[in-house]
Design a protein around this motif. Structure first.
Motif, PDB file in Angstrom:
ATOM      1  N   GLU A 155       0.829  -1.211   0.000  1.00  0.00           N
ATOM      2  CA  GLU A 155       0.000   0.000   0.000  1.00  0.00           C
ATOM      3  C   GLU A 155       0.861   1.258   0.000  1.00  0.00           C
ATOM      4  OE1 GLU A 155      -2.975   2.681  -0.123  1.00  0.00           O
ATOM      5  OE2 GLU A 155      -3.030   0.544  -0.591  1.00  0.00           O
ATOM      6  N   PHE A 156       1.967   1.239   0.718  1.00  0.00           N
ATOM      7  CA  PHE A 156       2.861   2.392   0.739  1.00  0.00           C
ATOM      8  C   PHE A 156       3.457   2.637  -0.652  1.00  0.00           C
ATOM      9  CE2 PHE A 156       3.890   1.524   5.489  1.00  0.00           C
ATOM     10  CZ  PHE A 156       2.647   2.032   5.836  1.00  0.00           C
ATOM     11  N   ILE A 157       3.808   1.558  -1.340  1.00  0.00           N
ATOM     12  CA  ILE A 157       4.338   1.691  -2.697  1.00  0.00           C
ATOM     13  C   ILE A 157       3.263   2.237  -3.635  1.00  0.00           C
ATOM     14  CG2 ILE A 157       5.207   0.391  -4.693  1.00  0.00           C
ATOM     15  CD1 ILE A 157       6.538  -1.502  -2.591  1.00  0.00           C
ATOM     16  N   ALA A 158       2.032   1.758  -3.450  1.00  0.00           N
ATOM     17  CA  ALA A 158       0.920   2.272  -4.261  1.00  0.00           C
ATOM     18  C   ALA A 158       0.711   3.754  -4.003  1.00  0.00           C
ATOM     19  CB  ALA A 158      -0.352   1.482  -3.945  1.00  0.00           C
ATOM     20  N   LEU A 159       0.868   4.184  -2.746  1.00  0.00           N
ATOM     21  CA  LEU A 159       0.738   5.601  -2.431  1.00  0.00           C
ATOM     22  C   LEU A 159       1.806   6.421  -3.146  1.00  0.00           C
ATOM     23  CD1 LEU A 159      -0.097   5.831   1.396  1.00  0.00           C
ATOM     24  CD2 LEU A 159      -1.449   6.730  -0.500  1.00  0.00           C
ATOM     25  N   MET A 160       3.025   5.900  -3.193  1.00  0.00           N
ATOM     26  CA  MET A 160       4.085   6.612  -3.895  1.00  0.00           C
ATOM     27  C   MET A 160       3.727   6.815  -5.361  1.00  0.00           C
ATOM     28  SD  MET A 160       8.139   5.677  -4.368  1.00  0.00           S
ATOM     29  CE  MET A 160       8.608   6.306  -2.752  1.00  0.00           C
ATOM     30  N   LYS A 161       3.219   5.774  -5.999  1.00  0.00           N
ATOM     31  CA  LYS A 161       2.847   5.888  -7.411  1.00  0.00           C
ATOM     32  C   LYS A 161       1.626   6.782  -7.600  1.00  0.00           C
ATOM     33  CE  LYS A 161       2.806   1.392  -8.016  1.00  0.00           C
ATOM     34  NZ  LYS A 161       2.682   0.060  -8.674  1.00  0.00           N
ATOM     35  N   ASP A 162       0.723   6.757  -6.622  1.00  0.00           N
ATOM     36  CA  ASP A 162      -0.482   7.593  -6.711  1.00  0.00           C
ATOM     37  C   ASP A 162      -0.168   9.076  -6.606  1.00  0.00           C
ATOM     38  OD1 ASP A 162      -2.154   5.464  -7.101  1.00  0.00           O
ATOM     39  OD2 ASP A 162      -2.841   5.337  -5.021  1.00  0.00           O
ATOM     40  N   THR A 163       1.017   9.428  -6.098  1.00  0.00           N
ATOM     41  CA  THR A 163       1.371  10.841  -6.029  1.00  0.00           C
ATOM     42  C   THR A 163       1.401  11.477  -7.415  1.00  0.00           C
ATOM     43  OG1 THR A 163       3.752  10.342  -6.105  1.00  0.00           O
ATOM     44  CG2 THR A 163       2.744  10.564  -3.916  1.00  0.00           C
ATOM     45  N   SER A 164       1.543  10.660  -8.449  1.00  0.00           N
ATOM     46  CA  SER A 164       1.550  11.209  -9.812  1.00  0.00           C
ATOM     47  C   SER A 164       0.226  11.893 -10.146  1.00  0.00           C
ATOM     48  CB  SER A 164       1.833  10.104 -10.833  1.00  0.00           C
ATOM     49  OG  SER A 164       0.820   9.112 -10.800  1.00  0.00           O
ATOM     50  N   LEU A 165      -0.855  11.500  -9.457  1.00  0.00           N
ATOM     51  CA  LEU A 165      -2.164  12.083  -9.733  1.00  0.00           C
ATOM     52  C   LEU A 165      -2.287  13.518  -9.242  1.00  0.00           C
ATOM     53  CD1 LEU A 165      -4.475   9.051  -8.825  1.00  0.00           C
ATOM     54  CD2 LEU A 165      -3.846   9.858 -11.107  1.00  0.00           C
ATOM     55  N   VAL A 166      -1.455  13.914  -8.278  1.00  0.00           N
ATOM     56  CA  VAL A 166      -1.585  15.278  -7.750  1.00  0.00           C
ATOM     57  C   VAL A 166      -1.082  16.309  -8.753  1.00  0.00           C
ATOM     58  CG1 VAL A 166      -1.330  14.395  -5.406  1.00  0.00           C
ATOM     59  CG2 VAL A 166       0.644  15.400  -6.555  1.00  0.00           C
ATOM     60  N   SER A 167      -0.508  15.852  -9.846  1.00  0.00           N
ATOM     61  CA  SER A 167      -0.091  16.792 -10.902  1.00  0.00           C
ATOM     62  C   SER A 167      -1.285  17.544 -11.466  1.00  0.00           C
ATOM     63  CB  SER A 167       0.641  16.043 -12.021  1.00  0.00           C
ATOM     64  OG  SER A 167      -0.209  15.090 -12.633  1.00  0.00           O
ATOM     65  N   VAL A 168      -2.492  16.970 -11.365  1.00  0.00           N
ATOM     66  CA  VAL A 168      -3.689  17.615 -11.935  1.00  0.00           C
ATOM     67  C   VAL A 168      -4.138  18.808 -11.102  1.00  0.00           C
ATOM     68  CG1 VAL A 168      -4.461  15.451 -12.957  1.00  0.00           C
ATOM     69  CG2 VAL A 168      -5.331  16.123 -10.712  1.00  0.00           C
ATOM     70  N   ILE A 169      -3.619  18.942  -9.872  1.00  0.00           N
ATOM     71  CA  ILE A 169      -3.980  20.104  -9.056  1.00  0.00           C
ATOM     72  C   ILE A 169      -2.777  21.037  -8.921  1.00  0.00           C
ATOM     73  CG2 ILE A 169      -5.836  18.924  -7.829  1.00  0.00           C
ATOM     74  CD1 ILE A 169      -3.940  18.578  -5.445  1.00  0.00           C
ATOM     75  N   THR A 170      -1.942  21.038  -9.946  1.00  0.00           N
ATOM     76  CA  THR A 170      -0.788  21.951 -10.102  1.00  0.00           C
ATOM     77  C   THR A 170       0.314  21.720  -9.072  1.00  0.00           C
ATOM     78  OG1 THR A 170      -1.604  23.803  -8.729  1.00  0.00           O
ATOM     79  CG2 THR A 170      -2.359  23.710 -11.020  1.00  0.00           C
ATOM     80  N   MET A 171       0.326  20.573  -8.412  1.00  0.00           N
ATOM     81  CA  MET A 171       1.411  20.251  -7.492  1.00  0.00           C
ATOM     82  C   MET A 171       2.615  19.806  -8.310  1.00  0.00           C
ATOM     83  SD  MET A 171       2.108  20.111  -4.267  1.00  0.00           S
ATOM     84  CE  MET A 171       3.627  19.661  -3.441  1.00  0.00           C
ATOM     85  N   VAL A 172       3.737  20.515  -8.153  1.00  0.00           N
ATOM     86  CA  VAL A 172       4.905  20.238  -8.992  1.00  0.00           C
ATOM     87  C   VAL A 172       5.758  19.153  -8.345  1.00  0.00           C
ATOM     88  CG1 VAL A 172       6.869  21.224 -10.225  1.00  0.00           C
ATOM     89  CG2 VAL A 172       4.846  22.632  -9.794  1.00  0.00           C
ATOM     90  N   GLU A 173       5.316  17.902  -8.502  1.00  0.00           N
ATOM     91  CA  GLU A 173       6.126  16.760  -8.082  1.00  0.00           C
ATOM     92  C   GLU A 173       6.766  16.158  -9.321  1.00  0.00           C
ATOM     93  OE1 GLU A 173       4.046  13.846  -9.376  1.00  0.00           O
ATOM     94  OE2 GLU A 173       3.413  15.806 -10.082  1.00  0.00           O
ATOM     95  N   LEU A 174       7.123  14.891  -9.274  1.00  0.00           N
ATOM     96  CA  LEU A 174       7.864  14.293 -10.379  1.00  0.00           C
ATOM     97  C   LEU A 174       7.073  14.298 -11.677  1.00  0.00           C
ATOM     98  CD1 LEU A 174      10.251  12.809 -11.571  1.00  0.00           C
ATOM     99  CD2 LEU A 174       9.396  10.689 -10.533  1.00  0.00           C
ATOM    100  N   MET A 175       5.823  13.852 -11.629  1.00  0.00           N
ATOM    101  CA  MET A 175       5.029  13.784 -12.851  1.00  0.00           C
ATOM    102  C   MET A 175       4.776  15.165 -13.440  1.00  0.00           C
ATOM    103  SD  MET A 175       3.729  11.765 -14.980  1.00  0.00           S
ATOM    104  CE  MET A 175       2.742  11.978 -16.454  1.00  0.00           C
ATOM    105  N   ARG A 176       4.425  16.121 -12.583  1.00  0.00           N
ATOM    106  CA  ARG A 176       4.187  17.486 -13.056  1.00  0.00           C
ATOM    107  C   ARG A 176       5.454  18.094 -13.641  1.00  0.00           C
ATOM    108  NH1 ARG A 176      -0.270  20.545 -14.507  1.00  0.00           N
ATOM    109  NH2 ARG A 176       0.263  22.747 -14.337  1.00  0.00           N
ATOM    110  N   SER A 177       6.600  17.760 -13.051  1.00  0.00           N
ATOM    111  CA  SER A 177       7.874  18.232 -13.586  1.00  0.00           C
ATOM    112  C   SER A 177       8.073  17.725 -15.006  1.00  0.00           C
ATOM    113  CB  SER A 177       9.030  17.764 -12.690  1.00  0.00           C
ATOM    114  OG  SER A 177       8.913  18.292 -11.388  1.00  0.00           O
ATOM    115  N   GLY A 178       7.731  16.448 -15.232  1.00  0.00           N
ATOM    116  CA  GLY A 178       7.824  15.895 -16.576  1.00  0.00           C
ATOM    117  C   GLY A 178       6.878  16.583 -17.542  1.00  0.00           C
ATOM    118  N   ILE A 179       5.663  16.877 -17.094  1.00  0.00           N
ATOM    119  CA  ILE A 179       4.688  17.561 -17.955  1.00  0.00           C
ATOM    120  C   ILE A 179       5.188  18.951 -18.335  1.00  0.00           C
ATOM    121  CG2 ILE A 179       2.364  18.554 -18.004  1.00  0.00           C
ATOM    122  CD1 ILE A 179       1.481  16.210 -16.211  1.00  0.00           C
ATOM    123  N   LEU A 180       5.742  19.681 -17.358  1.00  0.00           N
ATOM    124  CA  LEU A 180       6.256  21.020 -17.631  1.00  0.00           C
ATOM    125  C   LEU A 180       7.423  20.975 -18.615  1.00  0.00           C
ATOM    126  CD1 LEU A 180       6.139  22.557 -14.031  1.00  0.00           C
ATOM    127  CD2 LEU A 180       4.587  23.014 -15.939  1.00  0.00           C
TER     128      LEU A 180
END
Length: 223
Positions: A155-180
């Motif tokens: 579940e903790f690993i799933a949470l790490m991967k789920d952080t990619s979804l926060v890119s849709v609310i303009t949170m600049v994490e790894l996925m959002r960095s890639g989008i930018l």
């Protein structure tokens, strides 16, 4: 240097920006794990409570949160709450959404782990004069934690991967960095493959830590 369509020099150039996003991803993951575990433990104890009202409320929580996609929950927290006068920052909405969603799944893991312990253990503890809370803390939970570690780790690993979804609310994490980066350079193949590899490295390291913890617990228990 190129390997087919992959420009290695370009990838090396964007890595520092992606690593900054990866640090935010790790921070979000740790916070979601901590808060989600507290929520999960509390809800799990509600679900197995002898008080019917608490059991119903705990079951209602897990039913609702597990039934609504995390993406929808993030949209409600970040875009919906301002309509009733509650404004959350992207980070606050991200941590809250991940923790609330993760907590529902963790609650089910903890509940199953606790209920896997023989009922006689609780009865024996109560017969020795312990209260229900003392029996849970001193007898049941110490026996359940080893059974909880593998599914909790997943579940903790799933949470790490789920952080990619926060890119849709303009949170600049790894996925959002890639989008930018992609909006600037428009090189999706190299950028998103690199993002995927960084995620893979982080999850692999996390899996290693969990495996190491399992081994140490086994040694401490004399196995």
């Amino acid at each position: 240097m190129r390997f087919g369509p992959i420009d290695v020099e370009f990838i090396l150039g964007i890595l520092p920006f992606l690593f900054k996003g990866a640090l935010i991803t790790i921070e979000l993951t740790v916070q979601a794990i901590v808060f989600g575990t507290f929520i999960g433990l509390f809800v799990a104890l509600m679900k197995i409570s002898r008080f019917k009202v608490l059991s119903i409320l705990g079951g209602f929580y897990t039913w609702v949160i597990r039934g609504i996609p995390l993406l929808v929950q993030l949209f409600i927290l970040y875009y919906g709450l301002p309509h009733i006068g509650i404004q959350l920052s992207p980070k606050a909405a991200a941590v809250m959404g991940l923790s609330i969603c993760g907590g529902a799944y963790i609650a089910e893991i903890i509940r199953a782990g606790i209920q896997s312990i023989e009922k006689g253990q609780m009865e024996a503890a109560l017969s020795l004069g312990m209260s229900y809370a003392q029996a849970m803390r001193r007898v049941i939970l110490p026996q359940a934690y080893r059974r909880l570690l593998p599914p909790m780790g997943n579940e903790f690993i799933a949470l790490m991967k789920d952080t990619s979804l926060v890119s849709v609310i303009t949170m600049v994490e790894l996925m959002r960095s890639g989008i930018l980066l992609n909006t600037t350079y428009f090189r999706p193949m190299e950028i998103y493959i690199t993002v995927g590899v960084v995620y893979l490295i982080m999850t692999t390291f996390f899996i290693y830590l969990i495996s190491l913890l399992e081994k140490r617990l086994a040694i401490s228990d004399g196995e």
